[in-house]
Write an enzyme that holds these catalytic residues in place. Structure first.
Site, mmCIF file in Angstrom:
data_model
loop_
_atom_site.group_PDB
_atom_site.id
_atom_site.type_symbol
_atom_site.label_atom_id
_atom_site.label_comp_id
_atom_site.label_asym_id
_atom_site.label_seq_id
_atom_site.Cartn_x
_atom_site.Cartn_y
_atom_site.Cartn_z
ATOM 1 N N TYR A 1 -16.697 20.680 34.504
ATOM 2 C CA TYR A 1 -15.951 20.010 35.573
ATOM 3 C C TYR A 1 -14.511 20.498 35.571
ATOM 4 C CZ TYR A 1 -13.489 16.305 38.090
ATOM 5 O OH TYR A 1 -12.682 15.613 38.962
ATOM 6 N N VAL B 1 -9.112 7.927 39.564
ATOM 7 C CA VAL B 1 -9.202 7.135 40.777
ATOM 8 C C VAL B 1 -10.454 6.267 40.684
ATOM 9 C CG1 VAL B 1 -9.276 7.168 43.298
ATOM 10 C CG2 VAL B 1 -8.134 9.023 42.061
#
Length: 257
Positions: free
Chosen positions: A161, A197
């Site tokens: 990632y 987030v």
């Protein structure tokens, strides 16, 4: 945002999280938004909510698997035939797969690269084509990246990632370079890199960050505000890179006496 009324924005990953929050703010401000995502029902539910609230803009839904190039090309073909030119391309869709380099699944690595790197690159290319075809005077391609696009992730299983977001940062810089060389300086390319987030994509990482306080996490709505801010800048202002952290997270990162 008044000066953006009537302009067209394409938002990927618009069925939830940052994408949905951004679509809501833009349609409320009077823009025409094309929401792209796999989950058509969620997009349709979002559209119904906007209509019930009598937002001044318009919201169109397009089902699309962003890991499938044919799907992406068909989505932009629909936009070309039904909407026309676009002003903003917001590449928001992204995934996380916790998959270690030592024993992870190749399938997970391919999913990460396909969704986080290849998909936004294809979307940017197709958006550029429509901007050129319809002589859009001021275009803007915005990549929703990550703080991991600028740093090394210490979390096991996050390295691919991490690599995908580093690649997206380089490709955004490359996009600016190619636009300049092509004489298309009226089309801007920006990258917005948030910390954590509170969205569905964050759920996969919550187990390794369970001790984080609410004040250390950004909301999807706060990120949507940042996207709108970048979109609202004048033609001579380029926010090339914006790193967005919660104040609580920033405070926690500094050593205490």
């Amino acid at each position: 945002m008044d000066h953006l009324k009537g302009r067209v924005a394409v938002v990927t990953g618009a069925s939830a999280g940052i994408g949905a929050a951004t679509a809501i703010k833009l349609v409320k401000a009077g823009l025409t938004v094309v929401g792209i995502a796999r989950r058509l029902q969620r997009l349709q539910d979002l559209k119904k909510t906007m209509e019930e609230k009598n937002f001044s803009g318009r919201f169109f839904t397009v089902a699309c698997d962003l890991t499938n190039e044919t799907d992406i090309l068909n989505a932009f073909k629909w936009i070309d035939e039904n909407i026309g030119g676009i002003h903003f391309m917001i590449n928001n869709a992204g995934i996380i797969r916790i998959s270690k380099l030592l024993d992870g699944l190749t399938e997970h690595w391919q999913e990460l690269i396909n969704c986080n790197v290849i998909a936004p690159t294809i979307c940017s290319r197709e958006a550029y084509k429509l901007m050129k075809k319809y002589n859009v005077s001021h275009g803007h391609i915005i990549q929703i990246n990550s703080i991991t696009g600028h740093s090394y992730s210490i979390n096991p299983g996050n390295k691919m990632y991490n690599a995908s977001k580093q690649a997206l940062r380089v490709l955004t810089e490359g996009l600016r370079h190619e636009l300049a060389v092509a004489g298309d300086g009226h089309i801007k390319a920006s990258s917005i890199s948030p910390g954590f987030v509170d969205t569905e994509i964050f759920d996969a990482a919550k187990q390794t960050h369970s001790k984080m306080k609410a004040s250390e996490i950004l909301s999807a709505e706060e990120m949507a505000d940042m996207i709108c801010f970048v979109m609202s800048t004048g033609p001579n202002i380029l926010i090339a890179e914006m790193i967005v952290l919660s104040q609580g997270r920033c405070i926690q990162s500094y050593p205490r006496a």
